[in-house]
Design a protein around this motif. Structure first.
Motif, mmCIF file in Angstrom:
data_model
loop_
_atom_site.group_PDB
_atom_site.id
_atom_site.type_symbol
_atom_site.label_atom_id
_atom_site.label_comp_id
_atom_site.label_asym_id
_atom_site.label_seq_id
_atom_site.Cartn_x
_atom_site.Cartn_y
_atom_site.Cartn_z
ATOM 1 N N LEU A 1 79.736 25.906 -26.667
ATOM 2 C CA LEU A 1 80.299 27.157 -26.453
ATOM 3 C C LEU A 1 81.303 27.240 -25.436
ATOM 4 C CD1 LEU A 1 76.995 29.263 -25.874
ATOM 5 C CD2 LEU A 1 78.501 29.565 -27.574
ATOM 6 N N ASP B 1 81.123 33.420 -33.615
ATOM 7 C CA ASP B 1 80.981 32.033 -33.480
ATOM 8 C C ASP B 1 79.452 31.645 -32.639
ATOM 9 O OD1 ASP B 1 82.742 31.343 -35.090
ATOM 10 O OD2 ASP B 1 84.412 30.975 -33.659
ATOM 11 N N VAL B 2 78.833 32.528 -32.332
ATOM 12 C CA VAL B 2 77.558 32.536 -31.604
ATOM 13 C C VAL B 2 76.267 32.441 -32.368
ATOM 14 C CG1 VAL B 2 76.309 33.320 -29.859
ATOM 15 C CG2 VAL B 2 78.625 33.261 -29.252
ATOM 16 N N ALA C 1 74.078 29.562 -28.792
ATOM 17 C CA ALA C 1 75.092 28.203 -28.958
ATOM 18 C C ALA C 1 76.061 28.707 -29.851
ATOM 19 C CB ALA C 1 74.195 27.249 -29.202
ATOM 20 N N HIS C 2 76.853 27.787 -30.032
ATOM 21 C CA HIS C 2 77.886 27.508 -31.121
ATOM 22 C C HIS C 2 77.280 27.842 -32.386
ATOM 23 C CE1 HIS C 2 81.251 26.782 -33.753
ATOM 24 N NE2 HIS C 2 82.264 26.897 -32.921
ATOM 25 N N THR D 1 83.165 32.023 -23.595
ATOM 26 C CA THR D 1 82.366 32.709 -24.426
ATOM 27 C C THR D 1 80.879 32.956 -23.731
ATOM 28 O OG1 THR D 1 83.324 32.116 -26.111
ATOM 29 C CG2 THR D 1 81.068 32.636 -26.528
ATOM 30 N N ALA D 2 80.527 31.587 -23.182
ATOM 31 C CA ALA D 2 79.285 31.485 -22.333
ATOM 32 C C ALA D 2 79.166 32.481 -21.006
ATOM 33 C CB ALA D 2 79.300 30.107 -21.686
ATOM 34 N N LYS E 1 74.324 24.851 -24.636
ATOM 35 C CA LYS E 1 73.664 25.807 -24.838
ATOM 36 C C LYS E 1 73.294 26.752 -23.647
ATOM 37 C CE LYS E 1 68.958 24.063 -24.556
ATOM 38 N NZ LYS E 1 69.144 22.743 -24.153
ATOM 39 N N ASP F 1 82.272 24.252 -20.323
ATOM 40 C CA ASP F 1 81.880 24.589 -21.488
ATOM 41 C C ASP F 1 80.245 24.399 -21.582
ATOM 42 O OD1 ASP F 1 84.226 25.247 -22.395
ATOM 43 O OD2 ASP F 1 84.647 23.210 -23.439
#
Length: 257
Positions: free
Chosen positions: A81, A164-165, A179-180, A85-86, A144, A141
């Motif tokens: 991630l 993308d999550v 997570a991705h 995004t995280a 998770k 990054d």
């Protein structure tokens, strides 16, 4: 003919006390001596799996639910991630109530939102955890984010519009993994198999929880432990004895060795 064994850890290979029996370790060593590759595919990080891998070293280690696959020092597969995004997910978590622990398996370490009790069975392999104030976000990054939610609707609402999550629910203790979307066990398993020159049809996979269903369904043989949730049993070809009774090792000894 089975050429690769793929096994989840918690609830599957490990007993309730989070240990691997010498009998199970010996069966897995016998597999390796016969040329059968052994793969661990766990939601744990590599660091939190060290006590297990010190007893038995798999050929391939898939960690963080499929975000990272490693053969020795060689990374076969990796999906993270992005930090931005995280942090968006973390920001939204802080905007709601009904949340317990927040944890991040980041590329620079493992972080928790509250101090942990290392004597508690659920935290015994996380003495390396570093307390952090997640309200400030993280700086790297993440493989998770694992979060305790006491409102089952919150996780999907938080991530519904974030590209993308992937959101995965675990069957115990209200834990949810962000997570991705490509950080899944099956993708890592199939990548590892291709690297080893093994067709998925020649692999046997063992699991107990939601995150294991796809790999049980797509490997040649899928085996659920007796203590698995009903959805995993429905996806499996076979059901073996429970994790506390060395079910995985017994099945391998009877059907593979």
């Amino acid at each position: 003919m089975i050429k690769m064994i793929v096994c989840d850890l918690d609830g599957t290979l490990l007993r309730r006390d989070k240990t691997i029996s010498e009998y199970t370790a010996d069966v897995l060593r016998r597999c390796q001596r016969c040329g059968i590759k052994v793969v661990f595919a766990t939601a744990r990080s590599e660091k939190s799996s060290e006590r297990v891998t010190a007893v038995f070293a798999p050929d391939v280690m898939i960690s963080n639910g499929g975000a990272l696959a490693r053969l020795g020092e060689t990374i076969l597969y990796e999906r993270v991630l992005p930090c931005e995004t995280a942090n968006l997910i973390i920001k939204r978590i802080y905007g709601v109530s009904g949340v317990g622990y927040i944890t991040a398996d980041a590329t620079n370490g493992y972080f928790v939102s509250h101090p942990i009790d290392p004597n508690h069975i659920g935290w015994r392999d996380y003495s390396h955890a570093e307390y952090t104030d997640f309200s400030n976000g993280i700086e790297h990054d993440a493989y998770k984010l694992a979060v305790q939610f006491f409102d089952a609707d919150l996780p999907n609402r938080i991530a519904s519009d974030i590209p993308d999550v992937d959101v995965v629910t675990f069957s115990d203790d209200n834990w949810v993994r962000f997570a991705h979307k490509d950080a899944v066990k099956w993708t890592a398993v199939s990548t590892a198999a291709a690297h080893l020159g093994i067709e998925p049809v020649d692999a046997a996979a063992f699991g107990d929880d939601f995150i294991d269903i796809e790999m049980l369904s797509k490997c040649g043989v899928g085996v659920a432990v007796a203590n698995a949730i009903s959805e995993v049993k429905a996806a499996a070809d076979y059901i073996c004895d429970a994790n506390d009774n060395d079910g995985v090792a017994k099945w391998i000894e009877e059907n593979v060795l």
